[in-house]
Design a protein around this motif. Structure first.
Motif, PDB file in Angstrom:
ATOM      1  N   ALA A  24      35.035 -49.086 -17.113  1.00  0.00           N
ATOM      2  CA  ALA A  24      34.482 -48.268 -18.194  1.00  0.00           C
ATOM      3  C   ALA A  24      34.122 -46.865 -17.717  1.00  0.00           C
ATOM      4  O   ALA A  24      34.225 -45.893 -18.478  1.00  0.00           O
ATOM      5  CB  ALA A  24      33.246 -48.957 -18.781  1.00  0.00           C
ATOM      6  N   ASP A  68      37.674 -42.518 -16.252  1.00  0.00           N
ATOM      7  CA  ASP A  68      38.396 -41.871 -17.333  1.00  0.00           C
ATOM      8  C   ASP A  68      39.870 -41.756 -16.950  1.00  0.00           C
ATOM      9  O   ASP A  68      40.332 -40.741 -16.432  1.00  0.00           O
ATOM     10  CB  ASP A  68      37.798 -40.479 -17.599  1.00  0.00           C
ATOM     11  N   PRO A  97      43.897 -43.611 -18.212  1.00  0.00           N
ATOM     12  CA  PRO A  97      44.589 -44.557 -19.106  1.00  0.00           C
ATOM     13  C   PRO A  97      44.791 -45.931 -18.493  1.00  0.00           C
ATOM     14  O   PRO A  97      44.761 -46.947 -19.201  1.00  0.00           O
ATOM     15  CB  PRO A  97      45.927 -43.861 -19.391  1.00  0.00           C
ATOM     16  N   ASP A 111      41.601 -47.879 -18.917  1.00  0.00           N
ATOM     17  CA  ASP A 111      41.452 -48.319 -20.308  1.00  0.00           C
ATOM     18  C   ASP A 111      42.304 -49.556 -20.576  1.00  0.00           C
ATOM     19  O   ASP A 111      41.846 -50.516 -21.218  1.00  0.00           O
ATOM     20  CB  ASP A 111      41.868 -47.196 -21.258  1.00  0.00           C
ATOM     21  N   ARG A 156      40.899 -52.624 -18.619  1.00  0.00           N
ATOM     22  CA  ARG A 156      39.667 -53.175 -19.203  1.00  0.00           C
ATOM     23  C   ARG A 156      39.973 -53.909 -20.496  1.00  0.00           C
ATOM     24  O   ARG A 156      39.359 -54.947 -20.785  1.00  0.00           O
ATOM     25  CB  ARG A 156      38.637 -52.079 -19.448  1.00  0.00           C
ATOM     26  N   GLU A 157      40.892 -53.386 -21.278  1.00  0.00           N
ATOM     27  CA  GLU A 157      41.242 -54.071 -22.519  1.00  0.00           C
ATOM     28  C   GLU A 157      41.820 -55.450 -22.217  1.00  0.00           C
ATOM     29  O   GLU A 157      41.522 -56.433 -22.911  1.00  0.00           O
ATOM     30  CB  GLU A 157      42.236 -53.232 -23.316  1.00  0.00           C
ATOM     31  N   ARG A 212      38.993 -57.719 -21.085  1.00  0.00           N
ATOM     32  CA  ARG A 212      37.870 -57.833 -22.014  1.00  0.00           C
ATOM     33  C   ARG A 212      37.540 -59.267 -22.426  1.00  0.00           C
ATOM     34  O   ARG A 212      36.350 -59.618 -22.518  1.00  0.00           O
ATOM     35  CB  ARG A 212      38.103 -56.964 -23.250  1.00  0.00           C
TER      36      ARG A 212
END
Length: 366
Positions: A138, A141, A143, A146, A149-150, A153
């Protein structure tokens, strides 16, 4: 001698990544990179039936390496944190390719399924590291972070839910120097909650810490360490409470909690543990980790005293500062061992110490 061992005690104690040049970054990434792909030897930590157990990679297709699940998790944390903090990391392509290969939706779903089948697996130590990994993603910064983490999740949510439903309701703290230490895990949960902005989890974790530790006085530290300790029960309690209490109340609490820290026999907590590691000596590897983790606790507690002028700050700041440097120096000498009993996990502790002031680690967790 590798590049990490050449860092000064002041650089280690500072907790800033200024010292993370390519040589140091590569030294810290070498063992995690190897370990996350090393399936055997492996410790599962569950009771098996008469049938042959599945391979670790079948049960844990993301976190099957590094001897055990929690070490695989915090090795991933170390690799992700290294990519976040080191521009053009020398091992960036290899790290990213490995995570891409392991962290797929199907593999993450199997990790969730295993926790559903074994609800207490890796609670609380591995859970706190999983949340730290999610927090690190998180913070970054990028891609790739991101996307990772998705994919992670569902497992992050499963651990977060288990933490709220099970761990935070514990009725007594486990004051041990190994994986069951309650204070260590609570600190990881609290840092995660602050990074991702989960106000409810933050409030609940703070309430648990206050309930379990706020009334503690006169810590018994003269007996530390015991056996296979790699955490200090007293120092990790203080490291947690500096996250929970404002500076002046924390200084007052610390004054009651460590009233005899500079007097024998309790002053032994300020001296690094003597370690003479031998090949395959897991207990010695734990003591190396103890020196490193004590260093980050001592430094963090000293920082929390800041410019305070009360009795605790006056009495403890200088010995805590000196002890932090001594422990950092002692730990750095052995922490990047090639012995797999230590190499599968100690690099993460080294990186935690070296970068503890670069967001994600309290009190400025976010």
């Amino acid at each position: 001698m590798n590049a990490f061992e050449e860092l000064s005690p002041d650089a280690l104690r500072a907790g800033r990544p200024d010292a993370l040049d390519d040589a140091v970054a590569a030294a810290l990434a070498a063992h995690p990179l190897d370990g996350v792909e090393t399936e055997y030897p492996h410790y599962q930590g569950v009771v098996e039936g008469p049938e042959a157990p599945p391979r670790p990679a079948e049960e844990h297709p993301v976190f099957y390496g590094c001897f055990d699940w929690h070490s695989a998790v915090h090795s991933h944390w170390a690799l992700v944190r290294a990519l976040r903090l080191v521009s053009d990391h020398p091992d960036e392509a290899e790290i990213a390719a490995g995570i891409d290969g392991r962290l797929t939706p199907e593999n993450a779903a199997r990790e969730v399924e295993y926790l559903d089948e074994n609800p207490g697996f890796e609670e609380p130590y591995g859970w706190s590291w999983l949340l730290r990994l999610a927090a690190e993603l998180a913070l970054w910064d990028d891609p790739r972070a991101d996307a990772w983490r998705e994919t992670l999740r569902p497992l992050e949510e499963r651990v977060r839910r288990g933490t709220r439903e099970s761990f935070l309701g514990t009725d007594r703290p486990h004051r041990v120097g190994t994986h069951g230490n309650t204070a260590f895990a609570l600190a990881g949960v609290l840092d995660y909650a602050r990074v991702v902005g989960d106000a409810d989890l933050e409030s609940e974790t703070e309430a648990t810490a206050r309930r379990l530790y706020a009334d503690d006085t006169a810590a018994v530290v003269g007996a530390e360490p015991v056996g296979w300790d790699f955490l200090s029960p007293a120092l990790f309690e203080a490291d947690l409470m500096r996250r929970v209490l404002d500076p002046d109340p924390f200084a007052a609490w610390l004054d009651d909690f460590l009233p005899d820290l500079t007097e024998p026999p309790h002053d032994a907590l300020l001296a690094p543990v003597d370690v003479e590691p031998e090949e395959g000596d897991g207990a010695a590897m734990h003591l190396i980790g103890l020196n490193v983790s004590r260093a980050w606790c001592l430094a963090g507690v000293a920082d929390a005293l800041g410019g305070r002028d009360g009795p605790a700050a006056t009495r403890l700041r200088e010995p805590l500062e000196t002890a932090a440097r001594r422990h950092a120096e002692a730990g750095a000498a052995d922490v990047l061992t090639d012995d797999y009993a230590g190499s599968h996990w100690l690099s993460s502790f080294a990186l935690y110490l070296l970068t503890r002031n670069e967001r994600g680690i309290a009190p400025g967790a976010a």
